[in-house]
Design a protein around this motif. Structure first.
Motif, PDB file in Angstrom:
ATOM      1  N   LEU A   1     -25.768  14.047   4.693  1.00 54.37           N
ATOM      2  CA  LEU A   1     -25.179  13.808   6.155  1.00 54.37           C
ATOM      3  C   LEU A   1     -24.723  12.479   6.058  1.00 54.37           C
ATOM      4  CD1 LEU A   1     -27.546  15.921   8.507  1.00 54.37           C
ATOM      5  CD2 LEU A   1     -25.269  16.589   7.760  1.00 54.37           C
ATOM      6  N   GLY A   2     -25.455  11.450   5.749  1.00 56.46           N
ATOM      7  CA  GLY A   2     -24.942  10.116   5.959  1.00 56.46           C
ATOM      8  C   GLY A   2     -23.864   9.903   4.804  1.00 56.46           C
ATOM      9  N   THR A   3     -23.688  10.279   3.679  1.00 59.00           N
ATOM     10  CA  THR A   3     -22.539  10.025   2.897  1.00 59.00           C
ATOM     11  C   THR A   3     -21.434  10.740   3.402  1.00 59.00           C
ATOM     12  OG1 THR A   3     -23.247  11.865   1.502  1.00 59.00           O
ATOM     13  CG2 THR A   3     -23.973   9.676   0.791  1.00 59.00           C
ATOM     14  N   THR A   4     -21.645  11.923   4.034  1.00 62.08           N
ATOM     15  CA  THR A   4     -20.697  12.547   4.576  1.00 62.08           C
ATOM     16  C   THR A   4     -20.000  12.029   5.752  1.00 62.08           C
ATOM     17  OG1 THR A   4     -21.336  14.787   3.983  1.00 62.08           O
ATOM     18  CG2 THR A   4     -19.907  14.970   5.384  1.00 62.08           C
ATOM     19  N   ALA A   5     -20.673  11.254   6.486  1.00 61.36           N
ATOM     20  CA  ALA A   5     -20.101  10.617   7.702  1.00 61.36           C
ATOM     21  C   ALA A   5     -19.595   9.481   7.331  1.00 61.36           C
ATOM     22  CB  ALA A   5     -21.555  10.421   8.657  1.00 61.36           C
ATOM     23  N   SER A   6     -20.191   8.705   6.308  1.00 65.56           N
ATOM     24  CA  SER A   6     -19.392   7.522   5.786  1.00 65.56           C
ATOM     25  C   SER A   6     -18.000   7.937   5.332  1.00 65.56           C
ATOM     26  CB  SER A   6     -20.001   6.822   4.693  1.00 65.56           C
ATOM     27  OG  SER A   6     -20.106   7.683   3.515  1.00 65.56           O
ATOM     28  N   GLY A   7     -17.846   9.056   4.555  1.00 66.07           N
ATOM     29  CA  GLY A   7     -16.704   9.566   4.019  1.00 66.07           C
ATOM     30  C   GLY A   7     -15.614   9.936   5.278  1.00 66.07           C
ATOM     31  N   LEU A   8     -16.265  10.573   6.034  1.00 66.08           N
ATOM     32  CA  LEU A   8     -15.317  11.015   7.146  1.00 66.08           C
ATOM     33  C   LEU A   8     -14.678   9.623   8.022  1.00 66.08           C
ATOM     34  CD1 LEU A   8     -14.144  13.013   9.181  1.00 66.08           C
ATOM     35  CD2 LEU A   8     -16.601  12.992  10.538  1.00 66.08           C
ATOM     36  N   ALA A   9     -15.548   8.550   8.271  1.00 64.59           N
ATOM     37  CA  ALA A   9     -15.017   7.337   8.901  1.00 64.59           C
ATOM     38  C   ALA A   9     -14.157   6.785   8.022  1.00 64.59           C
ATOM     39  CB  ALA A   9     -16.175   6.478   8.960  1.00 64.59           C
ATOM     40  N   THR A  10     -14.277   6.782   6.759  1.00 67.46           N
ATOM     41  CA  THR A  10     -13.566   6.021   5.694  1.00 67.46           C
ATOM     42  C   THR A  10     -11.952   6.637   5.740  1.00 67.46           C
ATOM     43  OG1 THR A  10     -15.260   5.251   4.370  1.00 67.46           O
ATOM     44  CG2 THR A  10     -13.094   5.586   3.388  1.00 67.46           C
ATOM     45  N   TRP A  11     -12.084   8.127   5.595  1.00 62.15           N
ATOM     46  CA  TRP A  11     -10.692   8.805   5.427  1.00 62.15           C
ATOM     47  C   TRP A  11      -9.948   8.777   6.809  1.00 62.15           C
ATOM     48  CZ3 TRP A  11      -8.302   9.975   1.209  1.00 62.15           C
ATOM     49  CH2 TRP A  11      -8.954   9.906  -0.154  1.00 62.15           C
ATOM     50  N   ALA A  12     -10.774   8.790   7.902  1.00 63.08           N
ATOM     51  CA  ALA A  12     -10.003   9.058   9.200  1.00 63.08           C
ATOM     52  C   ALA A  12      -9.486   7.667   9.688  1.00 63.08           C
ATOM     53  CB  ALA A  12     -11.198   9.320  10.116  1.00 63.08           C
ATOM     54  N   LEU A  13      -9.892   6.564   9.295  1.00 59.33           N
ATOM     55  CA  LEU A  13      -9.342   5.341   9.776  1.00 59.33           C
ATOM     56  C   LEU A  13      -8.019   5.223   9.504  1.00 59.33           C
ATOM     57  CD1 LEU A  13      -9.634   2.457  10.991  1.00 59.33           C
ATOM     58  CD2 LEU A  13     -10.520   1.696   8.991  1.00 59.33           C
ATOM     59  N   PRO A  14      -7.331   5.295   8.254  1.00 59.83           N
ATOM     60  CA  PRO A  14      -6.037   5.264   8.110  1.00 59.83           C
ATOM     61  C   PRO A  14      -5.159   6.009   8.946  1.00 59.83           C
ATOM     62  CG  PRO A  14      -6.972   5.502   5.951  1.00 59.83           C
ATOM     63  CD  PRO A  14      -8.061   5.682   6.887  1.00 59.83           C
TER      64      PRO A  14
ATOM     65  N   ALA B   1      -4.636  -3.558   4.049  1.00 52.78           N
ATOM     66  CA  ALA B   1      -4.901  -4.642   2.863  1.00 52.78           C
ATOM     67  C   ALA B   1      -6.106  -5.651   3.289  1.00 52.78           C
ATOM     68  CB  ALA B   1      -3.629  -5.720   2.796  1.00 52.78           C
ATOM     69  N   ALA B   2      -6.439  -5.699   4.570  1.00 53.85           N
ATOM     70  CA  ALA B   2      -7.651  -6.402   4.893  1.00 53.85           C
ATOM     71  C   ALA B   2      -8.926  -5.691   4.569  1.00 53.85           C
ATOM     72  CB  ALA B   2      -7.583  -7.077   6.090  1.00 53.85           C
ATOM     73  N   ARG B   3      -8.663  -4.357   4.902  1.00 56.47           N
ATOM     74  CA  ARG B   3      -9.815  -3.472   4.519  1.00 56.47           C
ATOM     75  C   ARG B   3     -10.326  -3.588   3.060  1.00 56.47           C
ATOM     76  NH1 ARG B   3     -10.484   2.997   5.483  1.00 56.47           N
ATOM     77  NH2 ARG B   3      -8.930   3.041   4.015  1.00 56.47           N
ATOM     78  N   THR B   4      -8.974  -3.297   2.351  1.00 57.43           N
ATOM     79  CA  THR B   4      -9.481  -3.437   0.722  1.00 57.43           C
ATOM     80  C   THR B   4     -10.030  -4.607   0.462  1.00 57.43           C
ATOM     81  OG1 THR B   4      -7.281  -2.171   0.583  1.00 57.43           O
ATOM     82  CG2 THR B   4      -8.113  -3.168  -1.371  1.00 57.43           C
ATOM     83  N   VAL B   5      -9.556  -5.640   0.900  1.00 64.30           N
ATOM     84  CA  VAL B   5     -10.287  -7.245   0.423  1.00 64.30           C
ATOM     85  C   VAL B   5     -11.683  -7.026   0.832  1.00 64.30           C
ATOM     86  CG1 VAL B   5     -10.344  -9.438   1.016  1.00 64.30           C
ATOM     87  CG2 VAL B   5      -8.041  -8.377   0.638  1.00 64.30           C
ATOM     88  N   GLY B   6     -11.988  -6.543   2.098  1.00 62.74           N
ATOM     89  CA  GLY B   6     -13.374  -6.292   2.460  1.00 62.74           C
ATOM     90  C   GLY B   6     -14.245  -5.389   1.461  1.00 62.74           C
ATOM     91  N   PHE B   7     -13.676  -4.591   0.948  1.00 59.64           N
ATOM     92  CA  PHE B   7     -14.272  -3.415  -0.048  1.00 59.64           C
ATOM     93  C   PHE B   7     -14.513  -4.220  -1.299  1.00 59.64           C
ATOM     94  CE2 PHE B   7     -14.051  -0.557  -3.312  1.00 59.64           C
ATOM     95  CZ  PHE B   7     -14.781   0.571  -3.129  1.00 59.64           C
TER      96      PHE B   7
ATOM     97  N   GLY C   1     -14.137  -2.722   5.899  1.00 59.27           N
ATOM     98  CA  GLY C   1     -14.160  -2.464   4.460  1.00 59.27           C
ATOM     99  C   GLY C   1     -15.276  -3.087   3.670  1.00 59.27           C
ATOM    100  N   ALA C   2     -15.770  -3.981   4.206  1.00 68.51           N
ATOM    101  CA  ALA C   2     -17.139  -4.513   3.351  1.00 68.51           C
ATOM    102  C   ALA C   2     -18.191  -3.539   3.542  1.00 68.51           C
ATOM    103  CB  ALA C   2     -17.334  -5.695   4.320  1.00 68.51           C
TER     104      ALA C   2
ATOM    105  N   TYR D   1     -11.897   2.354  -8.856  1.00 67.17           N
ATOM    106  CA  TYR D   1     -11.216   2.634  -7.362  1.00 67.17           C
ATOM    107  C   TYR D   1     -10.725   1.311  -6.711  1.00 67.17           C
ATOM    108  CZ  TYR D   1     -12.917   7.424  -8.049  1.00 67.17           C
ATOM    109  OH  TYR D   1     -13.165   8.464  -8.619  1.00 67.17           O
ATOM    110  N   GLY D   2     -11.483   0.179  -7.107  1.00 66.95           N
ATOM    111  CA  GLY D   2     -11.038  -1.085  -6.330  1.00 66.95           C
ATOM    112  C   GLY D   2      -9.868  -1.461  -6.788  1.00 66.95           C
ATOM    113  N   LEU D   3      -9.547  -1.424  -8.094  1.00 63.34           N
ATOM    114  CA  LEU D   3      -8.352  -1.838  -8.604  1.00 63.34           C
ATOM    115  C   LEU D   3      -7.390  -1.017  -8.334  1.00 63.34           C
ATOM    116  CD1 LEU D   3      -9.639  -3.561 -12.053  1.00 63.34           C
ATOM    117  CD2 LEU D   3      -9.103  -4.503  -9.980  1.00 63.34           C
ATOM    118  N   ALA D   4      -7.517   0.407  -7.825  1.00 60.81           N
ATOM    119  CA  ALA D   4      -6.383   1.306  -7.797  1.00 60.81           C
ATOM    120  C   ALA D   4      -5.112   0.576  -6.694  1.00 60.81           C
ATOM    121  CB  ALA D   4      -6.827   2.372  -6.863  1.00 60.81           C
ATOM    122  N   PRO D   5      -5.219  -0.302  -5.841  1.00 56.39           N
ATOM    123  CA  PRO D   5      -4.292  -0.903  -5.155  1.00 56.39           C
ATOM    124  C   PRO D   5      -3.302  -1.877  -5.907  1.00 56.39           C
ATOM    125  CG  PRO D   5      -6.161  -0.968  -3.853  1.00 56.39           C
ATOM    126  CD  PRO D   5      -6.739  -0.722  -5.316  1.00 56.39           C
TER     127      PRO D   5
END
Length: 409
Positions: free
Chosen positions: A24-37, A59-65, A118-119, A356-360
Motif C-alpha cells: 500500500l505504501g509503494t502504491t501510494a507513492s506511485g500514485l502521487a508520483t504519476w499524478a503530479l505531472p 525539471a526541478a523535480r528531476t533534479v531533486g530525484f 522529487g527528493a 531511470y535517473g538518466l532517462a531525461p
C-alpha cells in the motif's frame, strides 16, 4: 495445530499484513508520483502555470530525484529503511502544498518545492526495494515484486483518469495538496523491517566512501553490471526515441492522436500482463529470459520506423511493456537475493540513478539527433541498440541465472 513453514510459504504474499502495508505504501507513492505531472498539466490548461513554468517545475523535480537517490541509498543502509521511507514521504508531503501556494504566484517557489518533492520520490525508491528483502522470505520475493509491479502499472493506467475526474470537483491547488496527503499515507503505511544498522565505526566514514562501497559491491556481480548496462541502453535510446517520435508519427502518419493514446495504453497493459505472468513463471535460465524480454523493447522504435498499420504500432508497444516487466521483476528479485544485505539500498540506488535517473538525458538528446540525422536514422539506431545490447550482455559471466552460483540466506 500451528501453521507449518510450508503452509506459510504457500499462502499468498498478499495475505500477509506486513507485506500488504508495504504494498500500500509503494502504491501510494506511485500514485502521487504519476499524478503530479497531470495535475501540473491541468494548471497549464487553467492558465495558472505557463508552459515554460511547467518545464521548469518538472525539471526541478528531476533534479531533486537525482540528488536524493544516492544519498538515500547510503542512509538506508546506515539506518532504518523504514525511517528513510518515513522522512522521504514526509518531505514530499510538505513540498506538495508549498507547490500549491506558488501556483499562479511564483514559479521559483514551485520549483524549489518540486526539488523537495522529487527528493522525497527518489529517496524512497532504494529504501522500498530493501524493505521487500527485509519483510518477504526469499522464496516469495518474485511474487512480491510482481505484485509491486502490478500496482505500478495499475496506477499508471488509472492516474490520468482519476486526476481528470477529481479535477471536475476540486481546484488544481486542492489536487496538489491531495498528492501531499497521498505522500503522507505512503510515509506512514510501510512496516518496520528486520534491518539492523551496522555498529557505529570508531571513526566517521565519509558519504563518498560509503557510496563507493556500494559501487564495489555492484562490481562483484558481473550479471548486475551487464543487466544495468542493458537496461540503461534501452531506456536511453528506445524509451527516449519512442517518447519523442510516437506523438509525431501519430499526428503525421495517422492523422489522429488516438494512435498515441492506444499505444501508451497498450504499453501499460503489456506491463500488467508481464507482472501477472512473472508472478508464477520460473524459467530454467531466468537471467537470459529476462534479457530476451528486455530486448523486445526494440519492436517499439522498429514499428515507428516503417509505414505499418496502426494496429502493429499498438501491438509493438504491448510487447515492449510485456518485456519490460518480464525483465524488471526477476532483476529486482535477483538483486535482493544476491547483493549483500547491508549494501542493498546503495546498489539499488545505483540502479535507479543510472537507468531511470538518466532517462531525461536521453530525452534531451533525441530531438537534436533527429534534427541532425533524421527520424529514420535515429529510430534505426535505437532499435538496433535495444535488440543488440541485451543480447550481447548475455555472454557476461553469471547472467544466465542472474548470479545463482551461490545462495544467500
Amino acid at each position: 495445530m500451528g501453521v507449518t513453514t510450508t503452509d506459510h510459504l504457500r499462502r499468498s504474499v498478499l495475505r500477509e499484513p506486513t507485506f500488504v502495508r508495504l504494498w500500500l505504501g509503494t502504491t501510494a507513492s506511485g500514485l502521487a508520483t504519476w499524478a503530479l505531472p497531470f495535475v501540473l498539466g491541468l494548471a497549464v490548461l487553467t492558465r495558472e502555470l505557463g508552459a515554460a513554468g511547467l518545464g521548469v517545475v518538472l525539471a526541478a523535480r528531476t533534479v531533486g530525484f537525482l540528488l536524493a537517490v544516492p544519498v538515500s541509498g547510503v542512509l538506508a543502509d546506515r539506518h532504518s529503511r523504514r525511517g528513510v521511507v518515513l522522512w522521504s514521504g514526509l518531505a514530499a508531503a510538505v513540498g506538495a502544498p508549498v507547490m500549491a501556494l506558488g501556483l499562479d504566484r511564483s514559479v521559483p517557489l514551485m520549483a524549489a518545492a518540486a526539488v523537495v518533492v522529487g527528493a522525497g520520490q527518489g529517496a524512497c525508491r532504494p529504501a522500498f526495494q530493501a524493505l521487500v528483502a527485509e519483510t518477504v522470505e526469499p522464496e516469495r520475493r518474485q511474487t512480491a515484486n510482481a505484485a509491486m509491479a502490478l500496482s505500478v502499472r495499475v496506477v499508471t493506467l488509472s492516474a490520468p483518469a482519476l486526476t481528470a475526474l477529481l479535477a471536475t470537483v476540486f481546484s488544481t491547488a486542492a489536487l496538489l495538496v491531495g498528492t501531499g496527503l497521498v505522500w503522507l499515507f505512503a510515509a506512514l503505511a510501510p512496516p518496520a523491517g528486520r534491518h539492523v544498522a551496522e555498529a557505529t565505526p570508531t571513526h566517521r566514514v565519509s558519504f563518498v566512501h560509503e557510496f563507493t562501497e556500494g559501487v564495489w559491491e555492484a562490481r562483484r556481480h558481473p550479471w548486475f553490471l551487464a543487466g544495468l548496462g542493458a537496461l540503461t541502453a534501452v531506456i536511453a535510446t528506445g524509451y527516449s526515441a519512442t517518447g519523442v517520435v510516437l506523438p509525431l508519427v501519430s499526428r503525421d502518419a495517422f492523422g489522429t492522436e488516438a494512435v498515441l493514446a492506444a499505444a501508451l495504453t497498450a504499453y501499460t497493459v503489456g506491463g500488467l500482463l508481464g507482472a501477472l505472468v512473472v508472478a508464477r513463471w520460473r524459467p530454467s535460465a531466468p537471467g537470459w529470459a529476462a534479457l530476451v524480454a528486455l530486448a523486445c523493447y526494440g519492436f517499439a522504435p522498429l514499428a515507428l520506423l516503417f509505414p505499418v498499420h496502426w494496429a502493429l504500432v499498438v501491438a509493438a508497444y504491448l510487447v515492449a511493456g510485456l518485456g519490460i516487466e518480464l525483465f524488471n521483476v526477476p532483476w529486482f528479485t535477483a538483486t535482493q537475493r544476491e547483493v549483500a544485505p547491508d549494501k542493498l539500498a546503495r546498489v539499488s540506488s545505483l540502479d535507479f540513478l543510472l537507468s531511470y535517473g538518466l532517462a531525461p538525458v536521453g530525452l534531451a538528446l533525441i530531438a537534436p539527433a533527429i534534427n541532425a540525422f533524421g527520424v529514420t536514422a535515429v529510430l534505426g539506431v535505437c532499435a538496433a541498440v535495444c535488440f543488440a545490447v541485451p543480447t550481447a550482455v548475455m555472454f557476461a559471466p553469471t547472467t544466465r541465472d542472474f548470479g545463482r552460483a551461490r545462495s544467500r540466506p
